[in-house]
Design a protein around this motif. Structure first.
Motif, PDB file in Angstrom:
ATOM      1  N   PHE A 153     -33.897 -66.167  15.562  1.00 49.54           N
ATOM      2  CA  PHE A 153     -34.536 -66.594  14.318  1.00 49.54           C
ATOM      3  C   PHE A 153     -35.222 -65.464  13.548  1.00 49.54           C
ATOM      4  N   ILE A 154     -35.299 -64.283  14.140  1.00 47.09           N
ATOM      5  CA  ILE A 154     -35.925 -63.167  13.432  1.00 47.09           C
ATOM      6  C   ILE A 154     -34.971 -61.977  13.321  1.00 47.09           C
ATOM      7  N   VAL A 155     -34.505 -61.479  14.451  1.00 44.72           N
ATOM      8  CA  VAL A 155     -33.713 -60.251  14.431  1.00 44.72           C
ATOM      9  C   VAL A 155     -32.347 -60.467  13.783  1.00 44.72           C
ATOM     10  N   THR A 156     -31.639 -61.513  14.174  1.00 47.44           N
ATOM     11  CA  THR A 156     -30.308 -61.751  13.615  1.00 47.44           C
ATOM     12  C   THR A 156     -30.345 -62.004  12.109  1.00 47.44           C
ATOM     13  N   PRO A 157     -31.245 -62.862  11.581  1.00 43.42           N
ATOM     14  CA  PRO A 157     -31.322 -62.992  10.115  1.00 43.42           C
ATOM     15  C   PRO A 157     -31.680 -61.692   9.410  1.00 43.42           C
ATOM     16  N   LEU A 158     -32.590 -60.896   9.999  1.00 40.71           N
ATOM     17  CA  LEU A 158     -32.927 -59.613   9.392  1.00 40.71           C
ATOM     18  C   LEU A 158     -31.691 -58.727   9.254  1.00 40.71           C
ATOM     19  N   ALA A 159     -30.825 -58.755  10.261  1.00 38.93           N
ATOM     20  CA  ALA A 159     -29.637 -57.906  10.243  1.00 38.93           C
ATOM     21  C   ALA A 159     -28.561 -58.432   9.299  1.00 38.93           C
TER      22      ALA A 159
END
Length: 272
Positions: free
Chosen positions: A192-198
């Protein structure tokens, strides 16, 4: 110096080996590097294969029908985004998994008991993330040179942005690893944080093509500047000024590392 004075200084926490525990720092950094090298098929080979599959699938599905993007062929535009996405995901995984595994197995004490300061622990963990990120980036760069004939337009800038990406997400991985108490919490942070940021940072598209609202949201995402900066370093074109990208990436990396340093120094969620 009298025995009483010596005892008083040791009581205040003065370390007999100097301001920096170089041996301890080197040992921790070596442990973190060795940790991913011994399973290189998972930590190095697998990300390279994943990056190659991304490029292959996009080439088969979109490439033949897609014209140039920002004045370059679509695959050359896409390649730097894939490279940075792979680097930051693995840098994050390196630090976060190391901390969470140590906490779950109960051997985090092996890192906390030696005479290491919070900064030394931070640098030791970041060393592993940086080496892993740079090695993966070099592997992808070699593949791009062989398959696409793509060489960095600005090699020094490319190395700078890869390093900043590894430091930023490595620092974020330390923060997440300190905060998480079990693997499902770590998985939630990743999903919910790292993947959307990427994914929502211009990896697969130019933000100039987005509606104004989405474009504004993308431009407050530090990962956008990492990807855009590496794109400029690789193909010589970008959405944002290169000076702005460097400034934002430096500020984001310093900020997240300062937070990680403070958490490690206090022993937040690490010490009973």
């Amino acid at each position: 110096m009298s025995q009483n004075e010596t005892g008083f200084q040791l009581a205040l926490g003065e370390r007999r080996f100097g301001r920096v525990n170089w041996l301890g720092l080197q040992t921790l950094a070596g442990r973190e590097i060795t940790r991913f090298l011994v399973v290189w098929t998972q930590t190095l080979l697998a990300p390279l294969v994943t990056a190659a599959l991304f490029l292959l699938i996009f080439n088969l599905a979109i490439g033949p029908r897609r014209g140039d993007v920002m004045g370059v062929p679509f695959l050359q535009f896409l390649a730097p985004g894939i490279m940075m996405m792979t680097v930051i995901q693995n840098a994050f995984a390196n630090t976060s998994s190391s901390l969470v595994i140590s906490k779950v197995q109960g051997n985090i004490v092996d890192t906390l008991m030696p005479p290491l300061s919070g900064l030394e622990i931070l640098l030791g963990y970041l060393a592993g993330a940086m080496v892993r990120g740079v090695v993966i980036a070099l592997g992808i760069a070699c593949g791009l040179a062989v398959v696409l004939g793509l060489f960095p337009a600005h090699p020094v800038l490319a190395l700078l942005f890869v390093t900043l990406g590894a430091v930023f997400l490595g620092g974020l991985g330390i923060v997440a690893g300190v905060f998480a108490e079990k693997f499902d919490q770590m998985a939630a942070i990743t999903n919910f944080i790292v993947t959307p940021l990427a994914f929502l940072s211009g990896t697969f598209y130019s933000v100039a093509a987005l509606p104004p609202v989405l474009r504004s949201l993308s431009q407050v995402n530090p990962v956008f500047y990492l990807i855009d900066g590496l794109r400029f370093a690789m193909i010589g074109t970008s959405d944002a000024p290169i000076g702005l990208s460097i400034a934002v990436c430096l500020l984001a990396s310093c900020s997240i590392c300062a937070l990680a340093w403070a958490m490690l120094q206090r022993g937040y969620r690490l010490k009973p």
